[in-house]
Design a protein around this motif. Structure first.
Motif, PDB file in Angstrom:
ATOM      1  N   ILE A  92      30.106 -13.865 -29.272  1.00 21.42           N
ATOM      2  CA  ILE A  92      31.347 -14.561 -28.189  1.00 21.42           C
ATOM      3  C   ILE A  92      30.981 -16.117 -27.928  1.00 21.42           C
ATOM      4  N   GLY A  93      30.166 -16.869 -28.745  1.00 23.91           N
ATOM      5  CA  GLY A  93      30.408 -18.125 -28.779  1.00 23.91           C
ATOM      6  C   GLY A  93      29.231 -18.754 -27.462  1.00 23.91           C
ATOM      7  N   VAL A  94      28.192 -17.733 -27.272  1.00 25.50           N
ATOM      8  CA  VAL A  94      27.187 -17.978 -26.276  1.00 25.50           C
ATOM      9  C   VAL A  94      25.795 -18.453 -27.040  1.00 25.50           C
ATOM     10  N   THR A  95      25.093 -19.614 -26.544  1.00 22.68           N
ATOM     11  CA  THR A  95      24.037 -19.720 -27.281  1.00 22.68           C
ATOM     12  C   THR A  95      22.550 -19.249 -26.337  1.00 22.68           C
ATOM     13  N   LEU A  96      21.895 -18.431 -26.990  1.00 24.65           N
ATOM     14  CA  LEU A  96      20.632 -17.933 -26.174  1.00 24.65           C
ATOM     15  C   LEU A  96      19.342 -18.472 -26.698  1.00 24.65           C
ATOM     16  N   ASN A  97      18.761 -19.325 -26.012  1.00 27.51           N
ATOM     17  CA  ASN A  97      17.099 -19.754 -26.492  1.00 27.51           C
ATOM     18  C   ASN A  97      16.364 -18.738 -26.037  1.00 27.51           C
ATOM     19  N   LEU A  98      15.389 -18.466 -26.678  1.00 24.21           N
ATOM     20  CA  LEU A  98      14.171 -17.630 -26.415  1.00 24.21           C
ATOM     21  C   LEU A  98      12.958 -18.390 -26.318  1.00 24.21           C
ATOM     22  N   GLU A  99      12.094 -18.016 -25.361  1.00 21.46           N
ATOM     23  CA  GLU A  99      10.840 -18.561 -25.194  1.00 21.46           C
ATOM     24  C   GLU A  99      10.146 -17.568 -24.836  1.00 21.46           C
ATOM     25  N   PRO A 100       8.766 -17.565 -25.872  1.00 18.73           N
ATOM     26  CA  PRO A 100       7.724 -16.738 -25.387  1.00 18.73           C
ATOM     27  C   PRO A 100       6.984 -16.754 -24.036  1.00 18.73           C
ATOM     28  N   ILE A 101       6.472 -15.804 -23.153  1.00 17.79           N
ATOM     29  CA  ILE A 101       5.721 -16.065 -22.134  1.00 17.79           C
ATOM     30  C   ILE A 101       4.488 -15.028 -22.070  1.00 17.79           C
ATOM     31  N   ALA A 102       3.598 -15.359 -21.592  1.00 28.32           N
ATOM     32  CA  ALA A 102       2.279 -14.410 -21.445  1.00 28.32           C
ATOM     33  C   ALA A 102       2.774 -13.847 -20.076  1.00 28.32           C
ATOM     34  N   TYR A 103       2.231 -12.576 -19.942  1.00 26.28           N
ATOM     35  CA  TYR A 103       2.537 -11.832 -18.590  1.00 26.28           C
ATOM     36  C   TYR A 103       2.076 -12.406 -17.282  1.00 26.28           C
ATOM     37  N   ALA A 104       0.636 -12.954 -17.536  1.00 29.89           N
ATOM     38  CA  ALA A 104       0.193 -13.659 -16.424  1.00 29.89           C
ATOM     39  C   ALA A 104       0.891 -14.883 -15.841  1.00 29.89           C
ATOM     40  N   ASP A 105       1.505 -15.533 -16.849  1.00 25.91           N
ATOM     41  CA  ASP A 105       2.210 -16.791 -16.492  1.00 25.91           C
ATOM     42  C   ASP A 105       3.415 -16.383 -15.691  1.00 25.91           C
ATOM     43  N   TYR A 106       4.021 -15.214 -16.201  1.00 26.37           N
ATOM     44  CA  TYR A 106       5.320 -14.757 -15.595  1.00 26.37           C
ATOM     45  C   TYR A 106       4.932 -14.214 -13.994  1.00 26.37           C
ATOM     46  N   LEU A 107       3.886 -13.622 -13.950  1.00 24.19           N
ATOM     47  CA  LEU A 107       3.721 -13.306 -12.537  1.00 24.19           C
ATOM     48  C   LEU A 107       3.465 -14.445 -11.651  1.00 24.19           C
ATOM     49  N   ALA A 108       2.642 -15.484 -12.352  1.00 23.64           N
ATOM     50  CA  ALA A 108       2.664 -16.673 -11.409  1.00 23.64           C
ATOM     51  C   ALA A 108       4.076 -17.372 -11.061  1.00 23.64           C
ATOM     52  N   ALA A 109       4.801 -17.482 -12.014  1.00 24.27           N
ATOM     53  CA  ALA A 109       6.333 -17.938 -11.601  1.00 24.27           C
ATOM     54  C   ALA A 109       6.941 -17.134 -10.406  1.00 24.27           C
ATOM     55  N   LEU A 110       6.699 -15.929 -10.466  1.00 25.46           N
ATOM     56  CA  LEU A 110       7.399 -15.129  -9.517  1.00 25.46           C
ATOM     57  C   LEU A 110       6.697 -15.438  -8.054  1.00 25.46           C
ATOM     58  N   LYS A 111       5.797 -16.163  -8.040  1.00 27.74           N
ATOM     59  CA  LYS A 111       5.135 -16.409  -6.478  1.00 27.74           C
ATOM     60  C   LYS A 111       6.089 -17.429  -5.916  1.00 27.74           C
ATOM     61  N   ASP A 112       6.692 -18.147  -6.668  1.00 24.87           N
ATOM     62  CA  ASP A 112       7.917 -19.289  -5.790  1.00 24.87           C
ATOM     63  C   ASP A 112       9.133 -18.677  -6.601  1.00 24.87           C
ATOM     64  N   MET A 155      15.997 -17.387 -22.163  1.00 26.79           N
ATOM     65  CA  MET A 155      15.454 -16.053 -21.825  1.00 26.79           C
ATOM     66  C   MET A 155      14.084 -16.366 -22.100  1.00 26.79           C
ATOM     67  N   LYS A 156      13.136 -15.503 -21.434  1.00 29.59           N
ATOM     68  CA  LYS A 156      11.664 -15.381 -21.776  1.00 29.59           C
ATOM     69  C   LYS A 156      11.531 -14.007 -22.183  1.00 29.59           C
ATOM     70  N   PHE A 157      10.535 -13.858 -22.863  1.00 28.61           N
ATOM     71  CA  PHE A 157      10.062 -12.337 -23.485  1.00 28.61           C
ATOM     72  C   PHE A 157       8.612 -12.533 -23.796  1.00 28.61           C
ATOM     73  N   GLN A 158       7.813 -11.321 -23.744  1.00 28.03           N
ATOM     74  CA  GLN A 158       6.425 -11.245 -24.053  1.00 28.03           C
ATOM     75  C   GLN A 158       6.250 -10.915 -25.641  1.00 28.03           C
ATOM     76  N   PRO A 159       6.002 -11.654 -26.410  1.00 28.02           N
ATOM     77  CA  PRO A 159       5.876 -11.463 -27.868  1.00 28.02           C
ATOM     78  C   PRO A 159       4.756 -10.489 -28.219  1.00 28.02           C
ATOM     79  N   VAL A 160       3.880 -10.235 -27.453  1.00 29.47           N
ATOM     80  CA  VAL A 160       2.969  -9.156 -27.635  1.00 29.47           C
ATOM     81  C   VAL A 160       3.428  -7.677 -27.903  1.00 29.47           C
ATOM     82  N   PHE A 161       4.692  -7.511 -27.177  1.00 27.93           N
ATOM     83  CA  PHE A 161       5.474  -6.289 -27.425  1.00 27.93           C
ATOM     84  C   PHE A 161       6.562  -6.713 -28.227  1.00 27.93           C
ATOM     85  N   LYS A 162       6.313  -6.061 -29.395  1.00 30.04           N
ATOM     86  CA  LYS A 162       7.321  -6.150 -30.554  1.00 30.04           C
ATOM     87  C   LYS A 162       8.842  -5.522 -30.334  1.00 30.04           C
TER      88      LYS A 162
END
Length: 528
Positions: free
Chosen positions: A390-410, A367-374
């Motif tokens: 419940i035995g599920v591993t979740l890896n966390l990855e920071p992302i900038a909002y501009a990069d997220y918007l770019a990812a949504l284009k495709d 899961m990605k999140f925006q670290p600028v928002f605490k």
């Protein structure tokens, strides 16, 4: 010395509000000496803090909260919404939607741009044509625009390609530009480079030169059609990303308005002399959006597991300070046309059952999140802990909002999971449902979700002028969306603002998000 700081919960029509304000008194605190409230004369201008980069001031990008924050001071729209979520005129003194919802007739009021030229029908046509031609930003709000017929200098008919009941409300996001000024500086990009740093509006403030990076200065437009009395003589927008820094600057008297405070920092200001803190429900919801196209989250069972694992009550109470309501579906709590559905809740035993029934083991998610928002950082960590139970591993990855918007284009690059707040550009349930869940809305459909049933319901709703029938179609769409587990709808949020005693009228925008700048007044000065 003693002081009083208020945390107020005000009710708008249709808002779900759980509590009444409490006032607290704290003794013997200090605050910086403050200059005159008017923002003019010997005193400094009123200073407003914002977060994240403002990429452009071109009002076509008013879909960006940062751009809109400044644009609303420089420009006017044809219509807007009042606090009862009703469409009212701004530059348009009169307006009417045709019975077939395929055209809108408007009469313009007597208003002028900052260079003294009048606002005319030509400016309306140019603005809409420019947005349609560029096909970006608020163009997504006015799909189906056919053209504008000029009846005379003060009257226009806006024509649509098909019935669209959302279009009138969408005009609350269309800032009218001075066509002559923009055409004179059009260049090869229809004025985008010019408007990125220049003002072509008719709003209550005029853009002035700024001496610092990430800082914008505007001065009062004394010939504004709605009056200038009570408005501060000047405003300065300062970028301050960190909540703790905003809090410190409020205490020192260096800024006057903040709406980027964490819950902890807002609570820390309670009782500080000369600072008011208030929280009001807004049309914003915290969500975790799944990629429903590829990867493990394309499996509905995986999405169900995550929905069941999250600690909604704990997150709302401990991370958001209880300022909000647990979600029941894709729309924030204050919207009309919401089906009667139960609030989401954590059920780890059921989540384990779903995992076992689906044969899922050693499941790892990202899961990605925006670290600028605490708050987001803490919510991401909370979900990580919930899933580990419940035995599920979740890896966390920071992302900038501009990069997220770019990812949504495709659709192929949509994050597997994304923690993000979602808000309606204007308070109509259709605008949020269509943009986020209709299959052809690339760039705003955050999950890549495609449902023939939902598409049909939403298209029929937008085309019908019967409000009762339209509302029922919206309800059916929401039930299907919830059943498909497209997102973890966490909670409807409140906007927490803090402001100095130099200003009044600070409150959430009904259109867009954040603070509604045109309503801000200098304390102690009569309004018109």
């Amino acid at each position: 010395m003693s002081s009083v700081s208020r945390i107020r919960f005000r009710t708008r029509v249709g808002f779900a509000v759980a509590a009444v304000a409490v006032a607290s008194t704290v003794a013997a605190c200090t605050s910086a000496a403050r200059t005159d409230a008017g923002g003019g004369g010997a005193g400094r201008p009123v200073v407003l803090a914002y977060q994240n980069q403002i990429a452009t001031l071109d009002p076509i990008r008013a879909d960006y909260a940062q751009t809109n924050f400044v644009a609303q001071a420089l420009y006017d729209t044809l219509v807007t919404y009042n606090s009862d979520n009703e469409v009212v005129g701004q530059l348009a003194s009169e307006f009417s939607l045709s019975p077939d919802a395929k055209s809108i007739r408007m009469t313009l009021r007597d208003a002028q741009f900052h260079d003294g030229t009048p606002v005319t029908a030509q400016d309306v046509r140019y603005t809409l044509d420019r947005i349609a031609a560029l096909g970006q930003g608020v163009a997504g709000q006015i799909t189906g625009y056919r053209g504008t017929t000029i009846v005379d200098e003060r009257n226009v008919v806006i024509e649509l390609t098909e019935p669209n009941t959302l279009f009138l409300g969408a005009l609350s996001k269309v800032y009218i530009v001075n066509s002559a000024l923009v055409q004179a500086n059009e260049g090869s990009d229809r004025g985008q480079a010019y408007l990125a740093a220049n003002d072509a509006g008719s709003g209550p403030y005029v853009l002035a030169p700024s001496a610092a990076a990430d800082s914008y200065t505007v001065t009062r437009f004394d010939d504004y059609w709605a009056g200038a009395t009570g408005r501060p003589a000047g405003l300065v927008y300062r970028r301050i990303d960190e909540s703790a820094t905003q809090s410190a600057e409020l205490k020192s008297g260096n800024i006057d308005v903040s709406f980027g405070l964490s819950t902890a920092d807002a609570r820390g200001l309670d009782g500080y002399e000369g600072v008011t803190v208030q929280s009001e429900p807004v049309n914003m919801q915290a969500n975790i959006f799944f990629n429903v196209l590829t990867g493990p989250t394309a499996n509905k069972a995986v999405r169900d597991v995550v929905q069941l694992a999250y600690d909604y009550s704990g997150g709302l109470a401990s991370i958001r300070g209880g300022d909000g309501t647990i979600a029941t579906g894709p729309l924030p709590a204050q919207f009309a046309c919401r089906p009667d559905l139960p609030a989401f809740g954590q059920n780890l035993d059921q989540a384990k059952e779903v995992l076992a029934d689906a044969g899922l083991s050693e499941l790892t998610l990202t899961m990605k999140f925006q670290p600028v928002f605490k708050e987001q950082e803490r919510e991401a960590t909370l979900l990580q802990s919930n899933l580990a139970q419940i035995g599920v591993t979740l890896n966390l990855e920071p992302i900038a909002y501009a990069d997220y918007l770019a990812a949504l284009k495709d659709p192929a690059s949509i994050p597997q999971m994304m923690l993000a707040t979602d808000f309606a550009q204007y308070p109509d349930p259709g605008v949020m449902l269509v943009k986020t869940y209709q299959s052809d809305q690339v760039g705003t459909n955050k999950s890549g979700y495609a449902s023939a049933v939902v598409d049909d319901l939403l298209r029929r709703a937008v085309a019908t002028s019967d409000p009762v029938a339209r509302c029922e179609l919206y309800k059916q769409a929401q039930q299907t969306i919830r059943g498909d587990a497209v997102a973890v709808n966490m909670y409807t949020l409140s906007l927490t603002t803090a402001y100095s005693d130099r200003v009044t009228g600070v409150g959430p925008a009904v259109v867009g998000s954040g603070v509604w700048v045109p309503a801000i007044r200098a304390a102690g000065v009569d309004t018109p």
